[in-house]
Design a protein around this motif. Structure first.
Motif, PDB file in Angstrom:
ATOM      1  N   GLY A  52     -20.890  36.596 -22.340  1.00  0.00           N
ATOM      2  CA  GLY A  52     -20.855  37.596 -21.278  1.00  0.00           C
ATOM      3  C   GLY A  52     -21.734  37.268 -20.085  1.00  0.00           C
ATOM      4  O   GLY A  52     -22.226  38.172 -19.410  1.00  0.00           O
ATOM      5  N   VAL A  53     -21.927  35.967 -19.809  1.00  0.00           N
ATOM      6  CA  VAL A  53     -22.825  35.574 -18.714  1.00  0.00           C
ATOM      7  C   VAL A  53     -22.083  35.098 -17.467  1.00  0.00           C
ATOM      8  O   VAL A  53     -22.713  34.710 -16.485  1.00  0.00           O
ATOM      9  CB  VAL A  53     -23.823  34.487 -19.167  1.00  0.00           C
ATOM     10  N   GLY A  54     -20.760  35.102 -17.505  1.00  0.00           N
ATOM     11  CA  GLY A  54     -20.007  34.671 -16.341  1.00  0.00           C
ATOM     12  C   GLY A  54     -18.679  34.090 -16.744  1.00  0.00           C
ATOM     13  O   GLY A  54     -18.109  34.467 -17.774  1.00  0.00           O
ATOM     14  N   GLU A  55     -18.174  33.141 -15.932  1.00  0.00           N
ATOM     15  CA  GLU A  55     -16.898  32.507 -16.222  1.00  0.00           C
ATOM     16  C   GLU A  55     -16.893  31.058 -15.741  1.00  0.00           C
ATOM     17  O   GLU A  55     -17.533  30.723 -14.747  1.00  0.00           O
ATOM     18  CB  GLU A  55     -15.750  33.257 -15.564  1.00  0.00           C
ATOM     19  N   VAL A  56     -16.192  30.222 -16.473  1.00  0.00           N
ATOM     20  CA  VAL A  56     -15.956  28.853 -16.046  1.00  0.00           C
ATOM     21  C   VAL A  56     -14.688  28.902 -15.205  1.00  0.00           C
ATOM     22  O   VAL A  56     -13.671  29.461 -15.624  1.00  0.00           O
ATOM     23  CB  VAL A  56     -15.812  27.901 -17.252  1.00  0.00           C
ATOM     24  N   ASP A  57     -14.762  28.331 -14.006  1.00  0.00           N
ATOM     25  CA  ASP A  57     -13.699  28.535 -13.026  1.00  0.00           C
ATOM     26  C   ASP A  57     -12.979  27.248 -12.638  1.00  0.00           C
ATOM     27  O   ASP A  57     -12.477  27.127 -11.534  1.00  0.00           O
ATOM     28  CB  ASP A  57     -14.278  29.212 -11.785  1.00  0.00           C
ATOM     29  N   GLY A  58     -12.953  26.261 -13.517  1.00  0.00           N
ATOM     30  CA  GLY A  58     -12.157  25.088 -13.230  1.00  0.00           C
ATOM     31  C   GLY A  58     -12.966  23.839 -12.992  1.00  0.00           C
ATOM     32  O   GLY A  58     -14.176  23.796 -13.237  1.00  0.00           O
ATOM     33  N   ASN A  59     -12.253  22.818 -12.494  1.00  0.00           N
ATOM     34  CA  ASN A  59     -12.860  21.514 -12.290  1.00  0.00           C
ATOM     35  C   ASN A  59     -12.246  20.869 -11.060  1.00  0.00           C
ATOM     36  O   ASN A  59     -11.258  21.356 -10.513  1.00  0.00           O
ATOM     37  CB  ASN A  59     -12.649  20.634 -13.521  1.00  0.00           C
ATOM     38  N   GLU A  60     -12.846  19.761 -10.698  1.00  0.00           N
ATOM     39  CA  GLU A  60     -12.322  18.972  -9.583  1.00  0.00           C
ATOM     40  C   GLU A  60     -12.599  17.505  -9.880  1.00  0.00           C
ATOM     41  O   GLU A  60     -13.745  17.130 -10.145  1.00  0.00           O
ATOM     42  CB  GLU A  60     -13.015  19.403  -8.294  1.00  0.00           C
ATOM     43  N   PHE A  61     -11.556  16.696  -9.853  1.00  0.00           N
ATOM     44  CA  PHE A  61     -11.676  15.252 -10.031  1.00  0.00           C
ATOM     45  C   PHE A  61     -11.529  14.590  -8.673  1.00  0.00           C
ATOM     46  O   PHE A  61     -10.654  14.954  -7.893  1.00  0.00           O
ATOM     47  CB  PHE A  61     -10.568  14.719 -10.953  1.00  0.00           C
ATOM     48  N   GLY A  62     -12.365  13.596  -8.387  1.00  0.00           N
ATOM     49  CA  GLY A  62     -12.244  12.839  -7.148  1.00  0.00           C
ATOM     50  C   GLY A  62     -13.557  12.170  -6.807  1.00  0.00           C
ATOM     51  O   GLY A  62     -14.624  12.586  -7.266  1.00  0.00           O
ATOM     52  N   GLY A  63     -13.481  11.136  -6.001  1.00  0.00           N
ATOM     53  CA  GLY A  63     -14.692  10.439  -5.600  1.00  0.00           C
ATOM     54  C   GLY A  63     -15.432   9.803  -6.749  1.00  0.00           C
ATOM     55  O   GLY A  63     -16.644   9.607  -6.678  1.00  0.00           O
ATOM     56  N   GLY A  64     -14.711   9.512  -7.827  1.00  0.00           N
ATOM     57  CA  GLY A  64     -15.347   8.880  -8.978  1.00  0.00           C
ATOM     58  C   GLY A  64     -16.132   9.833  -9.866  1.00  0.00           C
ATOM     59  O   GLY A  64     -16.922   9.389 -10.699  1.00  0.00           O
ATOM     60  N   GLU A  65     -15.900  11.133  -9.711  1.00  0.00           N
ATOM     61  CA  GLU A  65     -16.610  12.096 -10.553  1.00  0.00           C
ATOM     62  C   GLU A  65     -15.718  13.274 -10.902  1.00  0.00           C
ATOM     63  O   GLU A  65     -14.663  13.483 -10.304  1.00  0.00           O
ATOM     64  CB  GLU A  65     -17.893  12.598  -9.870  1.00  0.00           C
ATOM     65  N   VAL A  66     -16.158  14.031 -11.900  1.00  0.00           N
ATOM     66  CA  VAL A  66     -15.557  15.312 -12.211  1.00  0.00           C
ATOM     67  C   VAL A  66     -16.663  16.358 -12.071  1.00  0.00           C
ATOM     68  O   VAL A  66     -17.814  16.126 -12.456  1.00  0.00           O
ATOM     69  CB  VAL A  66     -14.928  15.366 -13.625  1.00  0.00           C
ATOM     70  N   VAL A  67     -16.302  17.490 -11.472  1.00  0.00           N
ATOM     71  CA  VAL A  67     -17.234  18.601 -11.302  1.00  0.00           C
ATOM     72  C   VAL A  67     -16.640  19.804 -12.029  1.00  0.00           C
ATOM     73  O   VAL A  67     -15.463  20.121 -11.844  1.00  0.00           O
ATOM     74  CB  VAL A  67     -17.456  18.940  -9.808  1.00  0.00           C
ATOM     75  N   ILE A  68     -17.451  20.445 -12.854  1.00  0.00           N
ATOM     76  CA  ILE A  68     -17.046  21.670 -13.548  1.00  0.00           C
ATOM     77  C   ILE A  68     -17.789  22.832 -12.892  1.00  0.00           C
ATOM     78  O   ILE A  68     -19.002  22.769 -12.710  1.00  0.00           O
ATOM     79  CB  ILE A  68     -17.359  21.585 -15.057  1.00  0.00           C
ATOM     80  N   PHE A  69     -17.045  23.893 -12.552  1.00  0.00           N
ATOM     81  CA  PHE A  69     -17.591  25.033 -11.824  1.00  0.00           C
ATOM     82  C   PHE A  69     -17.686  26.259 -12.731  1.00  0.00           C
ATOM     83  O   PHE A  69     -16.749  26.561 -13.474  1.00  0.00           O
ATOM     84  CB  PHE A  69     -16.684  25.397 -10.641  1.00  0.00           C
ATOM     85  N   ALA A  70     -18.810  26.975 -12.628  1.00  0.00           N
ATOM     86  CA  ALA A  70     -18.980  28.229 -13.358  1.00  0.00           C
ATOM     87  C   ALA A  70     -19.747  29.207 -12.462  1.00  0.00           C
ATOM     88  O   ALA A  70     -20.595  28.795 -11.661  1.00  0.00           O
ATOM     89  CB  ALA A  70     -19.728  28.007 -14.663  1.00  0.00           C
ATOM     90  N   TYR A  71     -19.434  30.496 -12.633  1.00  0.00           N
ATOM     91  CA  TYR A  71     -20.044  31.533 -11.796  1.00  0.00           C
ATOM     92  C   TYR A  71     -20.459  32.716 -12.649  1.00  0.00           C
ATOM     93  O   TYR A  71     -19.823  33.018 -13.654  1.00  0.00           O
ATOM     94  CB  TYR A  71     -19.046  32.003 -10.726  1.00  0.00           C
ATOM     95  N   GLY A  72     -21.518  33.384 -12.222  1.00  0.00           N
ATOM     96  CA  GLY A  72     -21.994  34.572 -12.917  1.00  0.00           C
ATOM     97  C   GLY A  72     -23.158  35.190 -12.171  1.00  0.00           C
ATOM     98  O   GLY A  72     -23.587  34.670 -11.135  1.00  0.00           O
ATOM     99  N   PRO A  73     -23.722  36.265 -12.693  1.00  0.00           N
ATOM    100  CA  PRO A  73     -24.803  36.958 -11.998  1.00  0.00           C
ATOM    101  C   PRO A  73     -26.176  36.300 -12.136  1.00  0.00           C
ATOM    102  O   PRO A  73     -27.099  36.639 -11.410  1.00  0.00           O
ATOM    103  CB  PRO A  73     -24.805  38.347 -12.637  1.00  0.00           C
TER     104      PRO A  73
END
Length: 114
Positions: A52-73
């Protein structure tokens, strides 16, 4: 008499955790790396939702990396729940950025190397 229609509570600022992992291969990495990243994102999302601390909101591949995004309070609480899943990914170098508030020039952020 106070008009309660306009006395709405302020929405707390949204914090973020962005996890950056260096990939091998070309600009988008390799298919086996994609499957590991997708599975880690899914598992971390389940743990984050259960806590209950937030949500994982996807990823982005590019530039030789992957970024995982998460948001919460609370970025710190969100990272604590995500940390073991993020550290389990084998891609290095890697780091996480904790953003304490809405995106702005003066928002406080912290970098944690994995």
């Amino acid at each position: 008499m106070q008009d309660t229609l306009f006395d709405l509570p302020e929405t707390p600022p949204e914090h973020a955790v962005t996890a950056h992992f260096q990939l091998g291969g070309d600009d988008l990495g390799e298919p086996d790396q994609w499957s590991l990243a997708f599975e880690a994102e899914r598992l971390i999302g389940v743990v984050v939702a259960a806590a209950g601390v937030g949500e994982v909101d996807g990823n982005e591949f590019g530039g030789g990396e992957v970024v995982i995004f998460a948001y919460g309070p609370d970025a710190h609480a969100l990272y604590q729940v995500m940390e073991s899943g993020l550290r389990a990914l084998p891609f290095r170098p890697a780091h996480v950025v904790l953003r304490y508030g809405e995106p702005a020039d003066d928002v406080v952020s912290e970098r944690v190397d994995l």
